[in-house]
Scaffold this motif. Structure first.
Motif, PDB file in Angstrom:
ATOM      1  N   VAL A  24       7.000 -28.871 -20.797  1.00  0.00           N
ATOM      2  CA  VAL A  24       7.912 -29.989 -20.667  1.00  0.00           C
ATOM      3  C   VAL A  24       8.014 -30.662 -22.024  1.00  0.00           C
ATOM      4  O   VAL A  24       7.014 -31.074 -22.600  1.00  0.00           O
ATOM      5  N   THR A  25       9.236 -30.744 -22.550  1.00  0.00           N
ATOM      6  CA  THR A  25       9.478 -31.346 -23.856  1.00  0.00           C
ATOM      7  C   THR A  25      10.266 -32.632 -23.681  1.00  0.00           C
ATOM      8  O   THR A  25      11.279 -32.650 -22.970  1.00  0.00           O
ATOM      9  N   GLU A  26       9.791 -33.709 -24.307  1.00  0.00           N
ATOM     10  CA  GLU A  26      10.485 -34.986 -24.258  1.00  0.00           C
ATOM     11  C   GLU A  26      11.136 -35.248 -25.611  1.00  0.00           C
ATOM     12  O   GLU A  26      10.500 -35.083 -26.649  1.00  0.00           O
ATOM     13  N   VAL A  27      12.386 -35.656 -25.601  1.00  0.00           N
ATOM     14  CA  VAL A  27      13.150 -35.906 -26.818  1.00  0.00           C
ATOM     15  C   VAL A  27      13.559 -37.376 -26.857  1.00  0.00           C
ATOM     16  O   VAL A  27      14.032 -37.923 -25.863  1.00  0.00           O
ATOM     17  N   ASN A  28      13.387 -38.004 -28.016  1.00  0.00           N
ATOM     18  CA  ASN A  28      13.758 -39.407 -28.227  1.00  0.00           C
ATOM     19  C   ASN A  28      13.015 -40.342 -27.275  1.00  0.00           C
ATOM     20  O   ASN A  28      13.555 -41.368 -26.847  1.00  0.00           O
ATOM     21  N   ALA A  29      11.789 -40.009 -26.947  1.00  0.00           N
ATOM     22  CA  ALA A  29      11.006 -40.819 -26.014  1.00  0.00           C
ATOM     23  C   ALA A  29      10.121 -41.797 -26.773  1.00  0.00           C
ATOM     24  O   ALA A  29       9.489 -41.441 -27.769  1.00  0.00           O
ATOM     25  N   THR A  30      10.087 -43.033 -26.297  1.00  0.00           N
ATOM     26  CA  THR A  30       9.119 -43.989 -26.803  1.00  0.00           C
ATOM     27  C   THR A  30       7.740 -43.636 -26.252  1.00  0.00           C
ATOM     28  O   THR A  30       7.598 -42.801 -25.347  1.00  0.00           O
ATOM     29  N   THR A  31       6.729 -44.305 -26.775  1.00  0.00           N
ATOM     30  CA  THR A  31       5.381 -44.104 -26.241  1.00  0.00           C
ATOM     31  C   THR A  31       5.331 -44.456 -24.760  1.00  0.00           C
ATOM     32  O   THR A  31       4.701 -43.756 -23.959  1.00  0.00           O
ATOM     33  N   ALA A  32       6.017 -45.524 -24.377  1.00  0.00           N
ATOM     34  CA  ALA A  32       6.049 -45.932 -22.969  1.00  0.00           C
ATOM     35  C   ALA A  32       6.766 -44.891 -22.116  1.00  0.00           C
ATOM     36  O   ALA A  32       6.355 -44.606 -20.986  1.00  0.00           O
ATOM     37  N   GLN A  33       7.832 -44.313 -22.632  1.00  0.00           N
ATOM     38  CA  GLN A  33       8.560 -43.290 -21.886  1.00  0.00           C
ATOM     39  C   GLN A  33       7.745 -42.006 -21.768  1.00  0.00           C
ATOM     40  O   GLN A  33       7.794 -41.321 -20.747  1.00  0.00           O
ATOM     41  N   GLN A  34       6.975 -41.676 -22.805  1.00  0.00           N
ATOM     42  CA  GLN A  34       6.066 -40.537 -22.705  1.00  0.00           C
ATOM     43  C   GLN A  34       5.044 -40.779 -21.597  1.00  0.00           C
ATOM     44  O   GLN A  34       4.732 -39.879 -20.816  1.00  0.00           O
ATOM     45  N   ALA A  35       4.535 -42.002 -21.533  1.00  0.00           N
ATOM     46  CA  ALA A  35       3.569 -42.337 -20.477  1.00  0.00           C
ATOM     47  C   ALA A  35       4.216 -42.242 -19.101  1.00  0.00           C
ATOM     48  O   ALA A  35       3.577 -41.807 -18.129  1.00  0.00           O
ATOM     49  N   LEU A  36       5.486 -42.647 -18.998  1.00  0.00           N
ATOM     50  CA  LEU A  36       6.206 -42.541 -17.733  1.00  0.00           C
ATOM     51  C   LEU A  36       6.336 -41.086 -17.312  1.00  0.00           C
ATOM     52  O   LEU A  36       6.105 -40.743 -16.140  1.00  0.00           O
ATOM     53  N   VAL A  37       6.700 -40.199 -18.240  1.00  0.00           N
ATOM     54  CA  VAL A  37       6.819 -38.777 -17.927  1.00  0.00           C
ATOM     55  C   VAL A  37       5.468 -38.210 -17.513  1.00  0.00           C
ATOM     56  O   VAL A  37       5.365 -37.461 -16.532  1.00  0.00           O
ATOM     57  N   ASP A  38       4.418 -38.570 -18.247  1.00  0.00           N
ATOM     58  CA  ASP A  38       3.082 -38.088 -17.891  1.00  0.00           C
ATOM     59  C   ASP A  38       2.707 -38.531 -16.480  1.00  0.00           C
ATOM     60  O   ASP A  38       2.141 -37.752 -15.693  1.00  0.00           O
ATOM     61  N   TRP A  39       3.009 -39.786 -16.149  1.00  0.00           N
ATOM     62  CA  TRP A  39       2.709 -40.306 -14.809  1.00  0.00           C
ATOM     63  C   TRP A  39       3.452 -39.501 -13.749  1.00  0.00           C
ATOM     64  O   TRP A  39       2.875 -39.100 -12.734  1.00  0.00           O
ATOM     65  N   GLY A  79       0.992 -30.421  -5.955  1.00  0.00           N
ATOM     66  CA  GLY A  79       1.101 -28.969  -5.991  1.00  0.00           C
ATOM     67  C   GLY A  79       2.525 -28.475  -6.091  1.00  0.00           C
ATOM     68  O   GLY A  79       2.841 -27.369  -5.648  1.00  0.00           O
ATOM     69  N   LEU A  80       3.398 -29.297  -6.671  1.00  0.00           N
ATOM     70  CA  LEU A  80       4.808 -28.935  -6.837  1.00  0.00           C
ATOM     71  C   LEU A  80       5.071 -28.684  -8.323  1.00  0.00           C
ATOM     72  O   LEU A  80       5.287 -29.626  -9.088  1.00  0.00           O
ATOM     73  N   PRO A  81       5.055 -27.437  -8.760  1.00  0.00           N
ATOM     74  CA  PRO A  81       5.205 -27.145 -10.186  1.00  0.00           C
ATOM     75  C   PRO A  81       6.630 -27.379 -10.674  1.00  0.00           C
ATOM     76  O   PRO A  81       7.598 -26.960 -10.037  1.00  0.00           O
ATOM     77  N   ILE A  82       6.736 -28.069 -11.789  1.00  0.00           N
ATOM     78  CA  ILE A  82       8.024 -28.321 -12.425  1.00  0.00           C
ATOM     79  C   ILE A  82       8.313 -27.182 -13.399  1.00  0.00           C
ATOM     80  O   ILE A  82       7.435 -26.750 -14.146  1.00  0.00           O
ATOM     81  N   PRO A  83       9.530 -26.652 -13.426  1.00  0.00           N
ATOM     82  CA  PRO A  83       9.845 -25.576 -14.373  1.00  0.00           C
ATOM     83  C   PRO A  83       9.835 -26.095 -15.804  1.00  0.00           C
ATOM     84  O   PRO A  83       9.862 -27.308 -16.046  1.00  0.00           O
ATOM     85  N   SER A  84       9.776 -25.179 -16.765  1.00  0.00           N
ATOM     86  CA  SER A  84       9.927 -25.585 -18.165  1.00  0.00           C
ATOM     87  C   SER A  84      11.230 -26.353 -18.302  1.00  0.00           C
ATOM     88  O   SER A  84      12.284 -25.923 -17.826  1.00  0.00           O
ATOM     89  N   HIS A 137      14.989 -32.576  -8.210  1.00  0.00           N
ATOM     90  CA  HIS A 137      16.074 -31.607  -8.346  1.00  0.00           C
ATOM     91  C   HIS A 137      15.582 -30.380  -9.096  1.00  0.00           C
ATOM     92  O   HIS A 137      15.886 -29.242  -8.718  1.00  0.00           O
ATOM     93  N   ALA A 138      14.833 -30.602 -10.169  1.00  0.00           N
ATOM     94  CA  ALA A 138      14.310 -29.471 -10.955  1.00  0.00           C
ATOM     95  C   ALA A 138      13.433 -28.583 -10.087  1.00  0.00           C
ATOM     96  O   ALA A 138      13.534 -27.352 -10.126  1.00  0.00           O
TER      97      ALA A 138
END
Length: 206
Positions: free
Chosen positions: A44-59, A68-73, A122-123
């Motif tokens: 999973v690649t994040e583009v133009n993400a702030t530190t807070a947005q990176q934390a949101l994605v990690d969460w 147990g629901l794997p997200i695709p690349s 959706h992904a």
């Protein structure tokens, strides 16, 4: 259907997540920053993400991993306004496997957290649900179509995304616009995933 880009409609009922709201308009931690994470062996690649947005994605990814629901690349890009999301708050395109997150102002009632969980659903569904699975879910929900150009909550793909987001989002995430019946929501989740949902509490009605 598999050849149609999934999108969340900004008109859907507001949902809530028990975390501090994160402003999508904050400055990126570094210009054109790319942050790469490998959940369940999918990049999973994040583009133009702030530190807070990176934390949101990690969460959010942690929620999917725990369920147990794997997200695709996937590449998740954060935008300063809704132009990057086809005028929606979030937009998932399954063909290049990209997810766009957009800002409609810090006072808008739908949180970035709920949008991200919904779009990641959706992904997951495009990657892991067959056409037969989608038909089964659509029929279970009493709907006519998995995708169409009408009202968003009459689409199987949108109800699927909202129910997954409810199931993994935590006890303060509710999806009462589809149903406030926890048994109904749980049964729909089982139809999609084959397992009971991590959360089975609808919380207070809103």
């Amino acid at each position: 259907p598999a050849d149609v880009a999934a999108m969340s409609n900004a008109a859907r009922l507001a949902t809530s997540i028990a975390i501090v709201p994160l402003a999508l308009s904050a400055q990126p931690a570094a210009a054109d920053q790319e942050h790469v994470r490998d959940p369940l062996s999918h990049e999973v690649t994040e583009v133009n993400a702030t530190t807070a947005q990176q934390a949101l994605v990690d969460w959010a990814l942690d929620r999917y991993e725990a369920a147990g629901l794997p997200i695709p690349s996937i590449t998740i890009t954060f935008h300063a306004n809704i132009d990057g999301c086809h005028d929606y708050l979030g937009y998932y395109d399954p063909t290049p496997k990209t997810l766009d997150m957009c800002n409609r102002g810090q006072h808008y009632k739908i949180t970035p957290a709920s949008t991200l969980l919904h779009e990641l659903a959706h992904a997951w569904s495009f990657e892991h649900m067959t056409s037969e699975d989608r038909d089964e879910f659509t029929e279970h929900q009493g709907l006519d179509h998995w995708h169409h150009d009408g009202i968003w909550w009459h689409m199987g793909q949108e109800q699927a995304a909202e129910i997954i987001a409810w199931a993994i989002g935590g006890e303060d995430f509710t999806s009462v616009y589809i149903s406030d019946d926890c048994d109904e929501l749980s049964a729909a989740y089982v139809v999609m995933t084959g397992v009971e949902p991590p959360q089975q509490d609808c919380g207070p009605a809103s």
